[in-house]
Design a protein around this motif. Sequence first.
Motif, short mmCIF file in Angstrom:
data_model
loop_
_atom_site.label_atom_id
_atom_site.label_comp_id
_atom_site.label_asym_id
_atom_site.label_seq_id
_atom_site.Cartn_x
_atom_site.Cartn_y
_atom_site.Cartn_z
N UNK A 115 -91.63 16.52 47.06
CA UNK A 115 -90.48 15.63 47.59
C UNK A 115 -90.02 15.11 47.00
N UNK A 116 -90.62 13.97 46.10
CA UNK A 116 -90.19 13.57 45.07
C UNK A 116 -89.57 13.41 44.19
N UNK A 117 -89.46 14.83 43.51
CA UNK A 117 -88.76 14.77 42.27
C UNK A 117 -87.05 15.10 42.89
N UNK A 118 -86.29 14.01 42.32
CA UNK A 118 -84.76 14.41 42.14
C UNK A 118 -84.25 16.29 41.56
N UNK A 119 -85.52 16.15 40.70
CA UNK A 119 -84.77 17.67 39.80
C UNK A 119 -84.70 19.09 40.84
N UNK A 120 -85.48 18.89 42.10
CA UNK A 120 -85.35 19.88 42.98
C UNK A 120 -84.41 19.94 43.62
N UNK A 121 -83.07 19.43 43.88
CA UNK A 121 -82.55 19.62 44.35
C UNK A 121 -81.49 20.08 43.11
N UNK A 122 -81.24 19.28 41.30
CA UNK A 122 -80.95 19.92 40.81
C UNK A 122 -80.78 21.54 40.63
N UNK A 123 -81.82 22.07 40.74
CA UNK A 123 -82.88 23.58 40.35
C UNK A 123 -82.31 24.39 40.97
N UNK A 124 -82.32 24.27 42.00
CA UNK A 124 -81.07 24.91 43.09
C UNK A 124 -79.86 25.02 42.56
N UNK A 165 -79.52 17.49 32.09
CA UNK A 165 -79.57 16.67 32.71
C UNK A 165 -80.84 16.70 33.54
N UNK A 166 -81.28 18.27 34.06
CA UNK A 166 -82.99 17.55 33.98
C UNK A 166 -83.85 17.65 33.49
N UNK A 167 -83.30 17.43 32.15
CA UNK A 167 -84.57 17.39 31.30
C UNK A 167 -84.69 15.93 31.37
N UNK A 168 -83.05 15.22 31.26
CA UNK A 168 -83.44 13.76 31.17
C UNK A 168 -84.15 13.03 32.38
N UNK A 169 -83.55 13.51 32.96
CA UNK A 169 -83.61 13.36 34.22
C UNK A 169 -85.49 12.98 34.49
N UNK A 170 -86.03 14.27 34.46
CA UNK A 170 -87.58 14.62 34.08
C UNK A 170 -88.43 13.74 33.38
N UNK A 171 -88.25 13.58 32.18
CA UNK A 171 -88.62 12.84 31.30
C UNK A 171 -88.99 11.35 31.46
N UNK A 172 -87.97 10.60 32.25
CA UNK A 172 -87.74 9.56 33.05
C UNK A 172 -88.32 8.91 33.91
N UNK A 173 -88.23 10.14 34.98
CA UNK A 173 -89.25 10.36 35.71
C UNK A 173 -90.88 10.63 35.78
N UNK A 174 -91.10 11.24 34.80
CA UNK A 174 -92.60 11.12 33.93
C UNK A 174 -93.35 9.86 33.87
N UNK A 175 -92.34 9.26 32.54
CA UNK A 175 -91.93 8.24 31.88
C UNK A 175 -92.40 6.24 33.27
N UNK A 176 -92.07 6.83 34.12
CA UNK A 176 -92.58 6.33 35.17
C UNK A 176 -93.23 6.43 36.23
N UNK A 177 -93.90 7.91 36.49
CA UNK A 177 -94.73 8.37 37.20
C UNK A 177 -95.77 9.48 36.86
N UNK A 178 -96.41 8.26 35.49
CA UNK A 178 -97.72 9.19 34.89
C UNK A 178 -98.03 10.15 35.78
#
Lengths: 222, 222
Positions: A115-124, A165-178
Amino acid sequence: MAEHTVKAFDEDITRLRGLIAELGGLAELAISQALEAIVTGDEELAREVVERDAKMDALEAEVDAMAVRVLALRAPMADDLREIIAALKIAGVVERIGDYAKNIAKRTGRIEGRSRFEPLTLLPAMGEVAAEMVHDVLTAYAARDPIVAREVIARDAKVDAFYDSIFRNLVSYMVENPATISSAAQLLFVARNIERIGDHATNVAEMVHFAAVGSYPSDIER
Amino acid sequence: MAEHTVKAFDEDITRLRGLIAELGGLAELAISQALEAIVTGDEELAREVVERDAKMDALEAEVDAMAVRVLALRAPMADDLREIIAALKIAGVVERIGDYAKNIAKRTGRIEGRSRFEPLTLLPAMGEVAAEMVHDVLTAYAARDPIVAREVIARDAKVDAFYDSIFRNLVSYMVENPATISSAAQLLFVARNIERIGDHATNVAEMVHFAAVGSYPSDIER
């Protein structure tokens, strides 16, 4: 070839094209169901996608066997021969598109806290563009339509933009939520698999374009 | 077929097999150079790998054109026909292996702080196993040797084990060093690409096995 042989050959080709259309329909379904499974976490649906992949493998084998039979029985020349070779190649690529969808589905159980991942709306949304490319390129193949093929090729840039866009989004998500890096890495692979589906649809579009007008679309970079 | 036609056909097959051996040699070289570029950060070498990929595309096109010509001129039957179809398929897979190596090479400039990543020692070892699989499966193809083909298939488990280990390693690295997540994600894709090379070598091995003994190796899961 005698007239009855020509008719038999045309029937063979029609059957081959029908098998490839069926394969394409299964690939589209696999892409959309795989992404639904990823987004909702529906492992039952994911298993369905994985199991149905065997049906795609069997269809590709049927195309191969039929192509070999037609080549052996009718020994077609020139355009007819190229038609059979194209069918063999396109079936191979569409089967591979199914493999990518299967790979996506297999990651369903490995994603936590979805539920926390924004890419889950971009991926579909990204998957929808890729599935449409698969659909349209098979329409282009059925109609031998180079215009539709070029449209498919052009649309690949959209898939690539989604990927960036998804790549950048996920990497910044990873940085914030290791703590969620492992799940995010799975989503990166999902995005990458969709991006590859777009590439494969583009390859088929180039084959269709080539078969229709005898040249590759020159103004679009491969 | 008359004797002189049989001889001409054998020469065609020998030439086709020679082209595929050349393609395989280029694929092996691409894998090892791509990983060298990744490890050392040598962007010049990476560019070489990317540029040489066009040569592989051209070789595959040459195999295709030659196969079509042989099919048209000689209308081979049964085993000879299957031989040509196998050459078409194997050339396609080896060319795709080259694409994976190109994808690896392309990431060279996107990795920062490479001295800190332990997987940079594991990746070349993993790549070496994959490159050896490519080498050996083409040896199996040249010699029509199902034993060597089975060995290649069995070795894929080693590549998968490398992948799992590198994946875990990179994820824990990301958790500890969030600033380097982007570079680590690139290395994840590199590992994934090598893993796919192993899968493709396995597919070719299965085709070689099938061509040699008429069945897929049954005790090894696909």
